[in-house]
Design a protein around this motif. Sequence first.
Motif, PDB file in Angstrom:
ATOM      1  N   THR A  17       0.838  -1.204   0.000  1.00 40.20           N
ATOM      2  CA  THR A  17       0.000   0.000   0.000  1.00 40.20           C
ATOM      3  C   THR A  17       0.867   1.246   0.000  1.00 40.20           C
ATOM      4  OG1 THR A  17      -1.785  -1.170   1.122  1.00 40.20           O
ATOM      5  CG2 THR A  17      -1.823   1.236   1.251  1.00 40.20           C
ATOM      6  N   LEU A  18       1.936   1.237   0.768  1.00 42.56           N
ATOM      7  CA  LEU A  18       2.866   2.377   0.766  1.00 42.56           C
ATOM      8  C   LEU A  18       3.459   2.579  -0.622  1.00 42.56           C
ATOM      9  CD1 LEU A  18       4.786   1.894   4.141  1.00 42.56           C
ATOM     10  CD2 LEU A  18       2.891   3.455   3.632  1.00 42.56           C
ATOM     11  N   ASN A  19       3.827   1.483  -1.274  1.00 47.11           N
ATOM     12  CA  ASN A  19       4.377   1.580  -2.635  1.00 47.11           C
ATOM     13  C   ASN A  19       3.345   2.177  -3.587  1.00 47.11           C
ATOM     14  OD1 ASN A  19       6.801   0.453  -1.841  1.00 47.11           O
ATOM     15  ND2 ASN A  19       6.204  -1.607  -2.417  1.00 47.11           N
ATOM     16  N   LEU A  23       3.503   5.711  -5.783  1.00 43.64           N
ATOM     17  CA  LEU A  23       3.275   5.783  -7.231  1.00 43.64           C
ATOM     18  C   LEU A  23       2.152   6.757  -7.565  1.00 43.64           C
ATOM     19  CD1 LEU A  23       3.638   2.033  -8.227  1.00 43.64           C
ATOM     20  CD2 LEU A  23       5.188   3.902  -8.811  1.00 43.64           C
ATOM     21  N   PHE A  24       1.052   6.691  -6.805  1.00 42.36           N
ATOM     22  CA  PHE A  24      -0.060   7.615  -7.036  1.00 42.36           C
ATOM     23  C   PHE A  24       0.381   9.061  -6.841  1.00 42.36           C
ATOM     24  CE2 PHE A  24      -3.119   4.109  -5.460  1.00 42.36           C
ATOM     25  CZ  PHE A  24      -3.187   3.560  -6.722  1.00 42.36           C
ATOM     26  N   ALA A  25       1.231   9.292  -5.858  1.00 40.53           N
ATOM     27  CA  ALA A  25       1.689  10.655  -5.559  1.00 40.53           C
ATOM     28  C   ALA A  25       2.443  11.269  -6.733  1.00 40.53           C
ATOM     29  CB  ALA A  25       2.564  10.652  -4.302  1.00 40.53           C
ATOM     30  N   LYS A  26       3.089  10.435  -7.531  1.00 35.17           N
ATOM     31  CA  LYS A  26       3.829  10.928  -8.695  1.00 35.17           C
ATOM     32  C   LYS A  26       2.914  11.267  -9.865  1.00 35.17           C
ATOM     33  CE  LYS A  26       7.936   8.274  -7.572  1.00 35.17           C
ATOM     34  NZ  LYS A  26       8.769   7.124  -7.933  1.00 35.17           N
ATOM     35  N   ARG A  27       1.713  10.712  -9.882  1.00 32.37           N
ATOM     36  CA  ARG A  27       0.838  10.857 -11.047  1.00 32.37           C
ATOM     37  C   ARG A  27      -0.433  11.667 -10.809  1.00 32.37           C
ATOM     38  NH1 ARG A  27       2.158   5.975 -14.685  1.00 32.37           N
ATOM     39  NH2 ARG A  27       4.040   5.344 -13.685  1.00 32.37           N
ATOM     40  N   PHE A  28      -0.820  11.835  -9.549  1.00 28.62           N
ATOM     41  CA  PHE A  28      -2.084  12.483  -9.263  1.00 28.62           C
ATOM     42  C   PHE A  28      -1.883  13.724  -8.399  1.00 28.62           C
ATOM     43  CE2 PHE A  28      -3.048   7.950  -9.900  1.00 28.62           C
ATOM     44  CZ  PHE A  28      -3.851   8.066 -11.021  1.00 28.62           C
ATOM     45  N   ASP A  29      -2.860  14.626  -8.455  1.00 27.03           N
ATOM     46  CA  ASP A  29      -2.760  15.887  -7.735  1.00 27.03           C
ATOM     47  C   ASP A  29      -2.834  15.708  -6.228  1.00 27.03           C
ATOM     48  OD1 ASP A  29      -2.759  17.232 -10.224  1.00 27.03           O
ATOM     49  OD2 ASP A  29      -4.947  17.161 -10.278  1.00 27.03           O
ATOM     50  N   PRO A  46       4.761  11.421   0.742  1.00 25.09           N
ATOM     51  CA  PRO A  46       4.942  12.568  -0.157  1.00 25.09           C
ATOM     52  C   PRO A  46       3.992  13.707   0.232  1.00 25.09           C
ATOM     53  CG  PRO A  46       4.813  10.531  -1.413  1.00 25.09           C
ATOM     54  CD  PRO A  46       4.457  10.189   0.001  1.00 25.09           C
ATOM     55  N   LYS A  47       4.346  14.916  -0.161  1.00 24.72           N
ATOM     56  CA  LYS A  47       3.584  16.107   0.241  1.00 24.72           C
ATOM     57  C   LYS A  47       2.129  16.104  -0.220  1.00 24.72           C
ATOM     58  CE  LYS A  47       7.512  19.271   0.583  1.00 24.72           C
ATOM     59  NZ  LYS A  47       7.811  18.940   1.918  1.00 24.72           N
TER      60      LYS A  47
END
Length: 172
Positions: A17-19, A23-29, A46-47
């Motif tokens: 889930t952390l992974n 990944l989502f943090a890199k692609r979504f707002d 991630p922020k």
Amino acid sequence: MRIVAAVYSHPEYYPPTLNALNLFAKRFDSITVLARNLKRQEYAFPKNVHLRWAGKYKSIEAAQNENIIWKVWSFLSFSLTFYRILLREKPDWVICYDPIPLLSFKLIGYLLIKKPKLWYHNHDVLQLKDTRSLSISRWAVKSEQRYFEKIDIFSLPAMERKVAFPMDKFKG
């Protein structure tokens, strides 16, 4: 694009889930993660990943030893917090990790005017025979089987587990 992810335990207990969140943090707002407050946060997210807690802190061991009334109250608190987040965030997608958040989403979904798309990820297959008769887990397992026609995306860690799910009813 906005995502709300619901985890009934704590995301730090599940490295996959952390992974996924990274990944989502890199692609979504924006990614909002709802979890029960069962562990002190150690991981630096991630922020654009925002953690929201349902309930006051209680260790996972203490929560497991609570009575049924406390557990029902905890589930209702989780569901109410989930509902409030969905109203405020208006996400494009909701990701429910395992059957209990899926049950919660099903129940609060009746109150939503515009429902986000639903992604269901199942970490572990939970069998009805392994649940107590008056447990939230039992309700969740029964509901999971009947809710497959509403799921847009379904994922699981191993294809061998696919046989445990009603794929003939799967919408996505």
